[in-house]
Enzyme design. Structure first.
Site: not given
Length: 410
Positions: A193, A215
């Site tokens: 991530d 993201k």
């Protein structure tokens, strides 16, 4: 001459320990952990040994050593503080061809007790020429390297399989758990991530496949369905996959969705909890989320949509009435509407607020305001995600701590 190192399998075998002091107190637990049947000979024992005796884990002969005590023993530990007694025990053991460790004289001892440690199925034993302090220091370094993956764990024949959902903590690479770092060192594939501790990725072996699952708010993002598919596909290829996340995988990390997706496809999944930024970031700024007499509760809220957005499932009226601490995640870009909603629902406009950007990292900074001024202060300071917003009187506790520290500085 150096010693011949050997791992003794003592399960079910009698071991004699002569002496009931601090040396015996250190050695008996390790013998019990190895499954040894321990007989302790000493007129008195320490409280810790007394506790083991009361629990029936060792047999205590409450008297001085006597000739014949060595009979039937596979190993002897001479641990008294009387040199003549230790010498007599060692002499009897030598005559009966039983290995004996003398705690008081490494040169006269037939065997040495190494500084030992264990990480999973790996046992480490260091002798260092009979120098116990030096051996312990080397042991600690080796055990630490095994625990954090510094020593190459990927050569293990019993490599993990499936997927590990690993919480990487709030950002500082030193705050990942020991288990998380171990599994990261064994990975064939790492799906990371944006908020995962990126510094740890530099330590990966060159042949580890690294997949960026970042993201970015209002920017590039790998869809969750595609992340799920990658985890399943790589695991089916026989690779061990680590899904490295920031914070805790089950605290607004969509780890539950990934675990379900893998489980439905028969992929083994292990979850390694991480230190959630909801608690760690306020702490790194000196703010406790609970404090006696001030806050007996705290609420962690994801504000990925504004309070007036029809998609919001947050009970803002209840949060407005609450006197507990509010920890708001993904809230910076909606801070004005959040403050308005909380004031409208009953929170005082003077309620203290702290906004912490880049918590636990060297770039960490904090802005302190009130509910009525926080939006203006955040905009003026140019605060950007990732940031944690703390609402409540506990912010004043953090400020008080800092003031006390400042007063004590000469």
């Amino acid at each position: 001459m150096g010693p011949y190192l050997l791992g003794l399998r003592l399960s079910g075998r009698r071991v004699l320990v002569v002496g009931g002091g601090r040396v015996a107190q250190r050695r008996v637990p390790a013998l019990l952990e190895a499954g040894a049947v321990v007989t302790l000979v000493s007129p008195s024992v320490t409280p810790a040994l007394d506790d083991l005796i009361a629990a029936g884990r060792i047999t205590w002969l409450a008297r001085p050593y006597q000739v014949g005590d060595v009979d039937g023993a596979w190993l002897v530990q001479a641990c008294t503080d009387v040199r003549e007694v230790n010498a007599a025990v060692a002499a009897e053991a030598e005559a009966k061809r039983v290995w004996c460790v003398r705690a008081d004289d490494r040169d006269a001892s037939a065997a040495w007790t190494p500084a030992s440690g264990r990480v999973d199925e790996i046992s480490v034993a260091i002798t260092a020429g009979g120098d116990p302090r030096r051996a312990a220091g080397i042991r600690d370094a080796v055990v630490g390297a095994l625990r954090d993956g510094t020593v190459d764990a990927r050569r293990n024949r019993a490599k993990p399989v499936g997927v590990a959902l690993v919480g990487g903590g709030p950002g500082d690479p030193g705050l990942i758990t020991v288990r998380g770092r171990q599994l990261l060192a064994q990975a064939d594939v790492v799906v990371a991530d944006r908020l995962a501790p990126r510094a740890l990725l530099d330590e990966l072996a060159a042949d580890v496949e690294l997949i960026d699952a970042a993201k970015v708010p209002y920017g590039r993002a790998l869809p969750q369905e595609e992340i799920n598919a990658i985890l399943i596909e790589r695991a089916r290829e026989g690779k061990f996959v680590v899904r490295l996340k920031g914070g805790d995988p089950f605290v607004f990390g969509r780890g539950g969705e990934e675990a379900l997706a893998c489980a439905r496809e028969g992929i083994p999944v292990v979850v390694v909890p991480g230190i959630t930024s909801a608690v760690a970031v306020p702490a790194s700024a000196g703010v406790p989320v609970t404090h006696r007499g001030i806050s007996q509760e705290f609420h962690v809220i994801s504000v990925h949509v504004a309070p007036d957005d029809p998609r919001s499932t947050v009970d803002w009226p209840a949060l407005g009435r609450s006197t507990g601490t509010l920890v708001l995640m993904m809230a910076v870009e909606r801070i004005e509407k959040i403050a308005e909603a909380l004031i409208r629902e009953g929170r005082s406009p003077e309620t203290p607020v702290m906004v912490v950007q880049d918590g636990t990292l060297p770039t960490q900074r904090a802005v302190v305001a009130s509910l009525s001024t926080v939006a203006e202060r955040v905009t003026g300071a140019g605060v950007r995600p990732p940031a944690i917003v703390v609402v409540g009187d506990v912010v004043r506790v953090g400020q008080e701590v800092e003031m006390v520290r400042a007063e004590r500085v000469p």
